[in-house]
Design an enzyme around this catalytic site. Sequence first.
Site, PDB file in Angstrom:
ATOM      1  N   ARG A  29      -0.386  25.079   8.175  1.00 47.59           N
ATOM      2  CA  ARG A  29      -1.197  24.425   9.135  1.00 47.59           C
ATOM      3  C   ARG A  29       0.468  24.721  10.016  1.00 47.59           C
ATOM      4  NH1 ARG A  29      -4.011  22.671   5.165  1.00 47.59           N
ATOM      5  NH2 ARG A  29      -2.690  20.327   4.896  1.00 47.59           N
ATOM      6  N   HIS A  34     -13.377  25.063   3.346  1.00 42.89           N
ATOM      7  CA  HIS A  34     -12.657  23.409   4.025  1.00 42.89           C
ATOM      8  C   HIS A  34     -12.041  23.207   5.191  1.00 42.89           C
ATOM      9  CE1 HIS A  34      -9.952  21.841   0.235  1.00 42.89           C
ATOM     10  NE2 HIS A  34      -9.121  21.668   1.667  1.00 42.89           N
TER      11      HIS A  34
END
Length: 389
Positions: free
Chosen positions: A164, A278
């Site tokens: 991320r 997710h």
Amino acid sequence: MKAASVLDYRELARRRLPHFLFEYIDGGSYAEVTLRRNVADLEAIALRQRVMRNVAKLQLVTELFGRRQSLPIGLAPVGLAGLNARRGEVQAARAAEAAGIPFCLSTVSACSIDEVRRHTRAPFWFQLYLIRDRGFMRELLTTAAEAGCSSLIFTVDMPLPGSRYRDYRSGLAGAPGIRGRLRRGWQAALRPSWAWDVGICGRPHSLGNLAPVLGAKTGLEDFFEWMRNNFDPSVTWDDLAFIRTQWAGPLIIKGILDPADAVAAADLGADGLVVSNHGGRQLDGVPSTAHALPAIAQAVGERMTVLADGGVRSGLDVVRMLALGADAVLLGRAWVYALAANGEAGVAHMLQLLEAEMRIAMALTGTVSVTDINTNILMNVRRDAIQPE
Ligand SMILES: Cc1cc2nc3c(=O)[nH]c(=O)nc-3n(C[C@H](O)[C@H](O)[C@H](O)COP(=O)(O)O)c2cc1C
């Protein structure tokens, strides 16, 4: 500012949390294409307004895995959610209990299974990742069973953790040692009410269920390093068969996006699945869950309970997911934003908002019971998404 919606709670969370923590919750993997798709695809689904249908008595109660719950909603497992408010998972579990819906505790929570059990009465769910150390994994399952956890979610979409970018930019990842700690410490100092509530009053921070393996290590870097080294990327369907032998209660497979995988889960005796990517935090570029759900519900909906999550930010979104084929919906970021903004009261209020929004959506689509919600209340769902070739 008083929150009137999940998005208001997001803004309140942004103001209250240290920057790195807000970015950790809010962000998705890579360019966040899937994260945006989850939200946008749900929003784009037009509801079909119907009137004059006597909607005086709306029925939102539903039954999941043999238990009645007041809404077709559950709180999804969210790692480290407990850092968003003092002993945060306990607060969220209590709000879920009061609302009559299930709460699911993550393997990688801040509060342990025992701590949540001590502060709640209703059985909660436990979420498991496949861990290399099978002995430790079995211990977790035993602890969950002894704590009376009613269902087990086995998450299968994290053989490796997605990357991320926001975590790198905020200093949560890629800033090891003193440099990272100083950056995060500075961000926490800029949020004194969080620093007091969680950083000081929320101690001791023992990293919940991982305490037995992490011992004295309680830093965020220790936690992420443990995740990188101990999640088992060799996971296959054989492991599901193994977990089935270890868990007698309802078993739910989370992270399914393809009908063939859904059928495999059903064939191995799973009781339910969660259509999930997710929350757009793993493989960026996969379809939204709203897109994937209808074909999966079509493939296995008769054989198992189909749950869905991803991008749900309102009661209207809950109704849309039910119409696409879900039996119930899990909330991820929505409950964490509310928890960060106002603890247990925030989660309780957010759930009330969602219920009120669901009631409006049902009343004006002419649907009296949640069990009657289906594609008839939708205007523009692509038929090819509903009927796989
Ligand atoms: C900060 C964060 C941490 C998460 N941690 C876990 C976890 O530990 N286990 C798991 O199965 N899913 C985890 N998820 C995924 C959620 O269970 C859920 O699938 C996702 O948040 C749904 O999307 P939404 O946030 O858009 O509602 C996490 C999600 C977020 C946002």
